[in-house]
Design an enzyme around this catalytic site. Structure first.
Site, PDB file in Angstrom:
ATOM      1  N   GLY A   8      45.443  51.163  47.101  1.00  0.00           N
ATOM      2  CA  GLY A   8      44.517  50.465  46.376  1.00  0.00           C
ATOM      3  C   GLY A   8      44.513  48.846  46.976  1.00  0.00           C
ATOM      4  O   GLY A   8      44.214  47.935  46.201  1.00  0.00           O
ATOM      5  N   LEU A  10      42.692  47.209  48.887  1.00  0.00           N
ATOM      6  CA  LEU A  10      41.493  46.280  49.015  1.00  0.00           C
ATOM      7  C   LEU A  10      41.056  45.482  47.731  1.00  0.00           C
ATOM      8  O   LEU A  10      40.077  44.845  47.652  1.00  0.00           O
ATOM      9  CB  LEU A  10      40.537  47.027  49.573  1.00  0.00           C
ATOM     10  CG  LEU A  10      40.564  47.585  51.021  1.00  0.00           C
ATOM     11  CD1 LEU A  10      39.408  48.104  51.716  1.00  0.00           C
ATOM     12  CD2 LEU A  10      41.026  46.491  51.949  1.00  0.00           C
ATOM     13  N   GLY A  11      41.968  45.797  46.671  1.00  0.00           N
ATOM     14  CA  GLY A  11      41.638  45.444  45.369  1.00  0.00           C
ATOM     15  C   GLY A  11      41.947  43.889  45.002  1.00  0.00           C
ATOM     16  O   GLY A  11      42.395  43.142  46.185  1.00  0.00           O
ATOM     17  N   GLN A  12      41.734  43.234  43.876  1.00  0.00           N
ATOM     18  CA  GLN A  12      42.098  41.878  43.829  1.00  0.00           C
ATOM     19  C   GLN A  12      43.447  41.704  44.032  1.00  0.00           C
ATOM     20  O   GLN A  12      43.983  40.491  44.763  1.00  0.00           O
ATOM     21  CB  GLN A  12      41.743  41.585  42.056  1.00  0.00           C
ATOM     22  CG  GLN A  12      42.104  40.188  41.863  1.00  0.00           C
ATOM     23  CD  GLN A  12      42.060  39.986  40.521  1.00  0.00           C
ATOM     24  OE1 GLN A  12      42.138  40.743  39.497  1.00  0.00           O
ATOM     25  NE2 GLN A  12      42.185  38.643  39.962  1.00  0.00           N
ATOM     26  N   ASP A  34      43.520  52.386  51.142  1.00  0.00           N
ATOM     27  CA  ASP A  34      42.451  52.175  49.969  1.00  0.00           C
ATOM     28  C   ASP A  34      41.632  53.484  50.170  1.00  0.00           C
ATOM     29  O   ASP A  34      41.605  54.188  51.342  1.00  0.00           O
ATOM     30  CB  ASP A  34      41.747  50.823  50.074  1.00  0.00           C
ATOM     31  CG  ASP A  34      41.171  50.413  48.779  1.00  0.00           C
ATOM     32  OD1 ASP A  34      41.756  49.844  47.969  1.00  0.00           O
ATOM     33  OD2 ASP A  34      40.401  51.214  48.270  1.00  0.00           O
ATOM     34  N   ASP A  53      43.209  58.585  49.622  1.00  0.00           N
ATOM     35  CA  ASP A  53      42.710  58.792  48.329  1.00  0.00           C
ATOM     36  C   ASP A  53      43.735  59.161  47.383  1.00  0.00           C
ATOM     37  O   ASP A  53      44.622  60.071  47.926  1.00  0.00           O
ATOM     38  CB  ASP A  53      41.766  59.726  48.237  1.00  0.00           C
ATOM     39  CG  ASP A  53      41.116  60.125  46.901  1.00  0.00           C
ATOM     40  OD1 ASP A  53      41.840  59.673  45.725  1.00  0.00           O
ATOM     41  OD2 ASP A  53      40.108  60.498  46.613  1.00  0.00           O
ATOM     42  N   TYR A 142      42.571  53.467  29.358  1.00  0.00           N
ATOM     43  CA  TYR A 142      43.502  52.760  30.429  1.00  0.00           C
ATOM     44  C   TYR A 142      44.727  52.245  29.883  1.00  0.00           C
ATOM     45  O   TYR A 142      45.859  52.606  30.581  1.00  0.00           O
ATOM     46  CB  TYR A 142      42.610  51.198  30.869  1.00  0.00           C
ATOM     47  CG  TYR A 142      43.290  50.134  31.580  1.00  0.00           C
ATOM     48  CD1 TYR A 142      43.502  50.526  32.918  1.00  0.00           C
ATOM     49  CD2 TYR A 142      43.867  48.871  31.078  1.00  0.00           C
ATOM     50  CE1 TYR A 142      44.068  49.461  33.626  1.00  0.00           C
ATOM     51  CE2 TYR A 142      44.506  48.143  31.957  1.00  0.00           C
ATOM     52  CZ  TYR A 142      44.706  48.386  33.106  1.00  0.00           C
ATOM     53  OH  TYR A 142      45.506  47.540  34.089  1.00  0.00           O
ATOM     54  N   LYS A 146      48.360  54.000  31.279  1.00  0.00           N
ATOM     55  CA  LYS A 146      49.474  53.073  31.338  1.00  0.00           C
ATOM     56  C   LYS A 146      50.767  53.232  30.756  1.00  0.00           C
ATOM     57  O   LYS A 146      51.678  53.003  31.355  1.00  0.00           O
ATOM     58  CB  LYS A 146      49.008  51.591  31.268  1.00  0.00           C
ATOM     59  CG  LYS A 146      47.821  50.964  32.552  1.00  0.00           C
ATOM     60  CD  LYS A 146      48.687  50.925  33.773  1.00  0.00           C
ATOM     61  CE  LYS A 146      47.629  50.448  34.927  1.00  0.00           C
ATOM     62  NZ  LYS A 146      48.089  50.549  36.229  1.00  0.00           N
ATOM     63  N   ILE A 172      44.978  38.721  35.730  1.00  0.00           N
ATOM     64  CA  ILE A 172      45.535  38.153  36.729  1.00  0.00           C
ATOM     65  C   ILE A 172      44.047  37.167  37.410  1.00  0.00           C
ATOM     66  O   ILE A 172      42.942  37.673  37.474  1.00  0.00           O
ATOM     67  CB  ILE A 172      46.010  39.007  37.914  1.00  0.00           C
ATOM     68  CG1 ILE A 172      47.079  39.873  37.498  1.00  0.00           C
ATOM     69  CG2 ILE A 172      46.309  38.183  39.268  1.00  0.00           C
ATOM     70  CD1 ILE A 172      48.250  39.152  37.273  1.00  0.00           C
TER      71      ILE A 172
HETATM   72  P1  NAD Z   1      41.266  46.371  41.732  1.00  0.00           P
HETATM   73  O1  NAD Z   1      40.398  47.119  40.685  1.00  0.00           O
HETATM   74  O2  NAD Z   1      40.756  45.074  42.289  1.00  0.00           O
HETATM   75  O3  NAD Z   1      41.542  47.472  42.844  1.00  0.00           O
HETATM   76  C1  NAD Z   1      42.010  48.668  42.778  1.00  0.00           C
HETATM   77  C2  NAD Z   1      41.836  49.152  44.245  1.00  0.00           C
HETATM   78  O4  NAD Z   1      42.154  50.777  43.996  1.00  0.00           O
HETATM   79  C3  NAD Z   1      40.411  49.151  44.888  1.00  0.00           C
HETATM   80  O5  NAD Z   1      40.378  48.576  46.040  1.00  0.00           O
HETATM   81  C4  NAD Z   1      39.872  50.453  44.850  1.00  0.00           C
HETATM   82  O6  NAD Z   1      38.800  50.864  46.073  1.00  0.00           O
HETATM   83  C5  NAD Z   1      41.146  51.407  45.065  1.00  0.00           C
HETATM   84  N1  NAD Z   1      41.169  52.643  44.466  1.00  0.00           N
HETATM   85  C6  NAD Z   1      40.462  53.369  43.637  1.00  0.00           C
HETATM   86  N2  NAD Z   1      40.552  54.672  43.467  1.00  0.00           N
HETATM   87  C7  NAD Z   1      41.352  54.904  44.057  1.00  0.00           C
HETATM   88  C8  NAD Z   1      41.882  56.242  44.790  1.00  0.00           C
HETATM   89  N3  NAD Z   1      41.564  57.182  44.224  1.00  0.00           N
HETATM   90  N4  NAD Z   1      42.716  56.227  45.992  1.00  0.00           N
HETATM   91  C9  NAD Z   1      42.900  54.863  46.345  1.00  0.00           C
HETATM   92  N5  NAD Z   1      42.650  53.956  45.997  1.00  0.00           N
HETATM   93  C10 NAD Z   1      41.575  53.728  45.107  1.00  0.00           C
HETATM   94  O7  NAD Z   1      42.638  46.274  40.831  1.00  0.00           O
HETATM   95  P2  NAD Z   1      43.661  45.211  40.945  1.00  0.00           P
HETATM   96  O8  NAD Z   1      43.263  44.232  40.114  1.00  0.00           O
HETATM   97  O9  NAD Z   1      44.011  44.969  42.331  1.00  0.00           O
HETATM   98  O10 NAD Z   1      44.937  45.956  40.087  1.00  0.00           O
HETATM   99  C11 NAD Z   1      45.922  46.824  40.875  1.00  0.00           C
HETATM  100  C12 NAD Z   1      46.953  47.419  39.867  1.00  0.00           C
HETATM  101  O11 NAD Z   1      47.559  46.327  38.931  1.00  0.00           O
HETATM  102  C13 NAD Z   1      46.289  48.182  38.931  1.00  0.00           C
HETATM  103  O12 NAD Z   1      47.429  49.351  38.500  1.00  0.00           O
HETATM  104  C14 NAD Z   1      46.162  47.644  37.652  1.00  0.00           C
HETATM  105  O13 NAD Z   1      45.968  48.484  36.452  1.00  0.00           O
HETATM  106  C15 NAD Z   1      47.163  46.566  37.687  1.00  0.00           C
HETATM  107  N6  NAD Z   1      46.699  45.284  36.714  1.00  0.00           N
HETATM  108  C16 NAD Z   1      45.935  44.670  37.286  1.00  0.00           C
HETATM  109  C17 NAD Z   1      45.609  43.584  36.450  1.00  0.00           C
HETATM  110  C18 NAD Z   1      44.676  42.387  36.845  1.00  0.00           C
HETATM  111  O14 NAD Z   1      43.952  41.476  35.942  1.00  0.00           O
HETATM  112  N7  NAD Z   1      44.123  42.437  38.015  1.00  0.00           N
HETATM  113  C19 NAD Z   1      46.320  43.227  35.314  1.00  0.00           C
HETATM  114  C20 NAD Z   1      47.367  44.289  34.776  1.00  0.00           C
HETATM  115  C21 NAD Z   1      47.513  45.268  35.618  1.00  0.00           C
HETATM  116  N1  SER Z   2      43.285  42.326  33.815  1.00  0.00           N
HETATM  117  C1  SER Z   2      43.433  43.851  33.341  1.00  0.00           C
HETATM  118  C2  SER Z   2      42.289  44.498  32.668  1.00  0.00           C
HETATM  119  O1  SER Z   2      41.373  43.668  31.872  1.00  0.00           O
HETATM  120  C3  SER Z   2      44.458  44.222  32.364  1.00  0.00           C
HETATM  121  O2  SER Z   2      45.260  45.291  32.709  1.00  0.00           O
HETATM  122  O3  SER Z   2      41.970  45.420  32.674  1.00  0.00           O
END
Ligand code: NAD
Ligand code: SER
Length: 317
Positions: A8, A10-12, A34, A53, A142, A146, A172
């Site tokens: 994952g 490429l995500g945030q 990703d 995946d 969700y 978790k 975040i």
């Molecule tokens: P995001 O949604 O920005 O990125 C998730 C990435 O996962 C995406 O690039 C997507 O293409 C990829 N993805 C989705 N399905 C997939 C699959 N089947 N195989 C491979 N890749 C796949 O999420 P994020 O904000 O970067 O979060 C990363 C982790 O941190 C997650 O577990 C999320 O629950 C956790 N988290 C994030 C936040 C937040 O505020 N950003 C807060 C609490 C927890």
């Molecule tokens: N920032 C995340 C959400 O809102 C918290 O896990 O889903």
């Protein structure tokens, strides 16, 4: 040097974690994956990107074996609002994806970092100073995935000795990559809209307090936890961590100090409002502080200053 795999990526969070990992361990030791294809243009020269995946265990195992991976940062997941719109897919990605990662980690002796979330708490959890160990009865898919993920990581550690570690991240906030569809996304959108249009319509109500954190603290927390001495861990898989707790009107007031004409109105989204109301107002992160030295560097005013400065550059304003 150990080899690192990020799912994952490429995500945030991933898009910034990979930069920190490359800087710390060398780009040739970090494999970026990703489900989405590699972005066009310059993308971290020296780093290998692979489409992967996490719901495909064979693909995960082949990559881990081929590159002799020893540490997995498992970030692939669906966030709260997207998960609520697609609960079946959320279960598949968040649960089966994690199960595959843990199985492969067991077979190939990898350590695994998995982010959990404030989403593991629910309406019956104490909302103020939410303790590390408390009631976890979330009412979102969700949150369900978790909590189950935290338990599964505990199980793989106790039953198979897999070195699993994790954090309960709050919302975040960052400027590099937009958030992927969570309930805390307003706290990122507001900065973009303040700079571009001098106004923002917030989808959460005034007075909705949530824990938040600036990205540099979130990245340091993940790396520090993975490098910490596990002898001191009592919780290991799901440390509460937070940097600040605020409601929409507080971030608005902070932005107004820099952009006095900025105005915020409200148009509440009932789905995300209900999710936010089921989450803590402020978490107690003393276990993380005591067990591995967690300490955030950014509070609301320092973060706001940096967000506005960096976004101005990014948006060429
Ligand atoms: P995001 O949604 O920005 O990125 C998730 C990435 O996962 C995406 O690039 C997507 O293409 C990829 N993805 C989705 N399905 C997939 C699959 N089947 N195989 C491979 N890749 C796949 O999420 P994020 O904000 O970067 O979060 C990363 C982790 O941190 C997650 O577990 C999320 O629950 C956790 N988290 C994030 C936040 C937040 O505020 N950003 C807060 C609490 C927890
Ligand atoms: N920032 C995340 C959400 O809102 C918290 O896990 O889903």
């Amino acid at each position: 040097m150990k080899k690192f795999l990020v799912t994952g990526a490429l995500g945030q969070i991933g898009s910034e974690l990979i930069l920190a990992l490359c800087e710390r361990y060398g780009a040739k030791n970090v494999i970026i994956t990703d489900k989405c294809p590699k972005p066009k243009g310059d993308f971290l020269s020296g780093c290998r990107f692979l489409e992967m995946d996490v719901t495909n265990e064979k693909q995960v195992a082949e990559i881990v074996e081929k590159f002799d991976i020893k540490v997995i940062y498992h970030l692939a997941a669906l966030l709260s609002a997207v998960a609520e719109a697609k609960p079946q897919l959320a279960w598949d990605v968040n649960m089966n994806g994690l199960y595959n990662i843990l199985e492969v980690a067991r077979e190939y002796d990898c350590s695994v970092f998995t982010p959990s979330s404030i989403g593991v708490f629910g309406p019956s959890t104490p909302q103020y100073k939410t303790p590390q160990d408390t009631i976890q009865r979330p009412n979102t898919i969700y949150g369900v995935t978790k909590v189950a993920g935290e338990l599964l990581c505990d199980y793989y550690y106790k039953r198979f000795g897999v070195d699993t570690r994790g954090l309960r991240y709050p919302g975040i906030i960052s400027y590099k990559t937009l958030p992927g569809g969570g309930t805390t996304d307003y706290a990122v959108e507001i900065y973009y809209e303040a700079l571009k249009n001098k106004k923002y319509t917030c989808f959460l109500k005034e007075g909705t307090y949530l824990d938040m954190m600036y990205m540099p603290d979130a990245i340091n927390a993940a790396i520090d936890l993975m490098e910490a001495d596990p002898a001191k861990f009592k919780h290991r898989n799901a440390y509460n961590i937070t940097a600040m707790s605020f409601a929409p009107e507080h971030i608005c007031a902070e932005i107004k100090k820099h952009i006095p004409e900025f105005e915020m109105t409200y148009d509440v989204d009932p789905v995300r409002q209900a999710i936010a109301e089921s989450w803590p107002n402020s978490m107690d992160d003393s276990a993380a502080r005591e067990e591995w030295g967690w300490e955030p560097k950014y509070h609301l005013s320092k973060m706001t200053e940096d967000m506005l400065k960096e976004l101005k550059k990014k948006l060429k304003l």
